[in-house]
Design a protein around this motif. Structure first.
Motif, PDB file in Angstrom:
ATOM      1  N   LYS A   1     -25.328   1.705  -3.056  1.00  0.00           N
ATOM      2  CA  LYS A   1     -26.599   1.847  -3.646  1.00  0.00           C
ATOM      3  C   LYS A   1     -27.441   0.813  -3.345  1.00  0.00           C
ATOM      4  O   LYS A   1     -28.633   0.744  -3.201  1.00  0.00           O
ATOM      5  CB  LYS A   1     -26.454   1.615  -5.257  1.00  0.00           C
TER       6      LYS A   1
ATOM      7  N   ARG B   1     -33.468   0.173   1.856  1.00  0.00           N
ATOM      8  CA  ARG B   1     -34.085   0.919   2.677  1.00  0.00           C
ATOM      9  C   ARG B   1     -35.364   1.588   2.186  1.00  0.00           C
ATOM     10  O   ARG B   1     -36.309   1.859   2.724  1.00  0.00           O
ATOM     11  CB  ARG B   1     -33.267   2.370   3.291  1.00  0.00           C
ATOM     12  N   LEU B   2     -34.969   2.037   0.994  1.00  0.00           N
ATOM     13  CA  LEU B   2     -36.479   2.543   0.091  1.00  0.00           C
ATOM     14  C   LEU B   2     -37.536   1.462   0.080  1.00  0.00           C
ATOM     15  O   LEU B   2     -38.558   1.645   0.331  1.00  0.00           O
ATOM     16  CB  LEU B   2     -35.872   2.685  -1.196  1.00  0.00           C
TER      17      LEU B   2
ATOM     18  N   LYS C   1     -22.626  12.140   0.502  1.00  0.00           N
ATOM     19  CA  LYS C   1     -22.359  10.796   0.930  1.00  0.00           C
ATOM     20  C   LYS C   1     -21.043  10.500   0.997  1.00  0.00           C
ATOM     21  O   LYS C   1     -20.105  10.865   0.038  1.00  0.00           O
ATOM     22  CB  LYS C   1     -23.272   9.993   0.211  1.00  0.00           C
TER      23      LYS C   1
ATOM     24  N   ASP D   1     -27.850  -0.572  -0.252  1.00  0.00           N
ATOM     25  CA  ASP D   1     -28.181  -0.295   0.948  1.00  0.00           C
ATOM     26  C   ASP D   1     -29.211   0.774   0.857  1.00  0.00           C
ATOM     27  O   ASP D   1     -30.374   0.578   1.592  1.00  0.00           O
ATOM     28  CB  ASP D   1     -26.974   0.429   1.931  1.00  0.00           C
ATOM     29  N   GLU D   2     -29.184   1.679   0.160  1.00  0.00           N
ATOM     30  CA  GLU D   2     -30.092   2.651  -0.231  1.00  0.00           C
ATOM     31  C   GLU D   2     -31.293   2.225  -0.929  1.00  0.00           C
ATOM     32  O   GLU D   2     -32.461   2.415  -0.404  1.00  0.00           O
ATOM     33  CB  GLU D   2     -29.478   3.836  -1.352  1.00  0.00           C
ATOM     34  N   ASN D   3     -31.403   1.123  -1.863  1.00  0.00           N
ATOM     35  CA  ASN D   3     -32.264   0.518  -2.266  1.00  0.00           C
ATOM     36  C   ASN D   3     -33.164  -0.406  -1.344  1.00  0.00           C
ATOM     37  O   ASN D   3     -34.220  -0.478  -1.250  1.00  0.00           O
ATOM     38  CB  ASN D   3     -31.846  -0.289  -3.442  1.00  0.00           C
TER      39      ASN D   3
ATOM     40  N   GLU E   1     -25.638  12.881  -5.379  1.00  0.00           N
ATOM     41  CA  GLU E   1     -26.813  12.559  -6.318  1.00  0.00           C
ATOM     42  C   GLU E   1     -27.411  13.672  -6.753  1.00  0.00           C
ATOM     43  O   GLU E   1     -27.922  14.613  -6.016  1.00  0.00           O
ATOM     44  CB  GLU E   1     -27.666  11.709  -5.863  1.00  0.00           C
TER      45      GLU E   1
ATOM     46  N   ASP F   1     -25.465  10.041 -10.126  1.00  0.00           N
ATOM     47  CA  ASP F   1     -24.539  10.020  -9.257  1.00  0.00           C
ATOM     48  C   ASP F   1     -23.185  10.447  -9.639  1.00  0.00           C
ATOM     49  O   ASP F   1     -22.748  10.183 -10.660  1.00  0.00           O
ATOM     50  CB  ASP F   1     -24.165   8.352  -8.842  1.00  0.00           C
TER      51      ASP F   1
END
Length: 274
Positions: A140, A146-147, A5, A142-144, A18, A23
């Motif tokens: 992080k 989306r999850l 990423k 943004d990733e959380n 990751e 990370d």
């Protein structure tokens, strides 16, 4: 290992990845903030400092059960002297370190666990470290998010499917049962087979009846109809594998549409989504 990423920090592209939920950030990219042409030289200067050796050695002691502490003591005793030099590769090979990693390939270079990467950024520039942490945290977050969205969607679909399989038909049939003439008609494609089973008409018939409407028949479907349509696509694929003729599949899919639509219009979870 997860796919690489990237984040943008002060005009620099920083690669990270990751591994085992940990990370790792490119030290090579961070070093380019100081000298874009001699990033390796910047890294070696950082590794010459005794405080650097003590920090990365302490990190390995906490997180690496295979860390070679004997070799580490020897390196630490020599660190800080004018003649001392250390490369990432030598550090890794001598101490069996895992906090710093050398990678080859397109996005190769020296990477480090985020704890060590942030320490390197502190030595390089307090301002750069601030923006690095800020962009890393944004990634992080943004990733959380989306999850969380994926989890919410799966949870809702799970509730919907539960009601589809357990609810009894309580009201009049929706959609209408197809006619014998429709059951015997060979449709141009499987998409129209599903359209007739669910909506009672083909895509062309809908367009002819709605010449001023934007999009197609499925663009104007309700949430319930879209859920049922998705289920019908999977069921139709199974029926095709079983060798059923199109007319036979149309009758079965129509019954599926009727049953599931009746179940969904009673489902309170779906009503709350509207």
């Amino acid at each position: 290992m997860a796919k690489n990423k990237k984040i943008q920090v002060e005009g620099l592209e920083i690669v990270l990845y990751e591994d085992n939920q940990q990370d790792f950030i490119s030290l090579t990219d961070i070093a380019r903030y100081r000298d874009s042409e001699r990033s390796d030289y910047i890294l070696q200067n950082w590794l010459r400092n005794r405080s650097t050796i003590e920090f990365i050695g302490l990190w390995e002691t906490f997180y690496n059960p295979d860390f070679n502490s004997i070799e580490f003591d020897g390196i630490k005793n020599m660190s800080g002297s004018n003649s001392f030099s250390l490369t990432p590769k030598r550090w890794i090979e001598s101490t069996n370190a895992i906090g710093i990693v050398s990678k080859t390939g397109r996005y190769g270079g020296t990477f480090a666990h985020k704890d060590i990467a942030f320490e390197f950024a502190t030595w390089l520039s307090a301002e750069f470290k601030f923006y690095l942490i800020k962009e890393f945290q944004r990634l992080k977050d943004d990733e959380n998010n989306r999850l969380q969205l994926d989890w919410d969607l799966q949870r809702t679909i799970s509730k919907i499917n539960y009601h589809i399989h357990t609810d009894a038909i309580k009201e009049n049939l929706v959609p209408k049962a197809i006619t014998s003439q429709q059951a015997g008609y060979v449709y141009a494609n499987e998409a129209d087979l599903l359209n007739v089973a669910l909506f009672g008409i083909t895509a062309k018939e809908w367009r002819d009846a709605n010449p001023d409407a934007a999009g197609n028949i499925r663009d104007h479907a309700t949430l319930e109809q879209l859920v049922v349509l998705s289920n019908m696509e999977s069921i139709n694929a199974l029926l095709i594998k079983q060798g059923l003729l199109q007319g036979e599949r149309l009758l079965q899919l129509n019954q599926v549409a009727i049953t599931q639509m009746k179940s969904l219009i009673q489902n309170k979870a779906i009503k709350r989504l509207k």
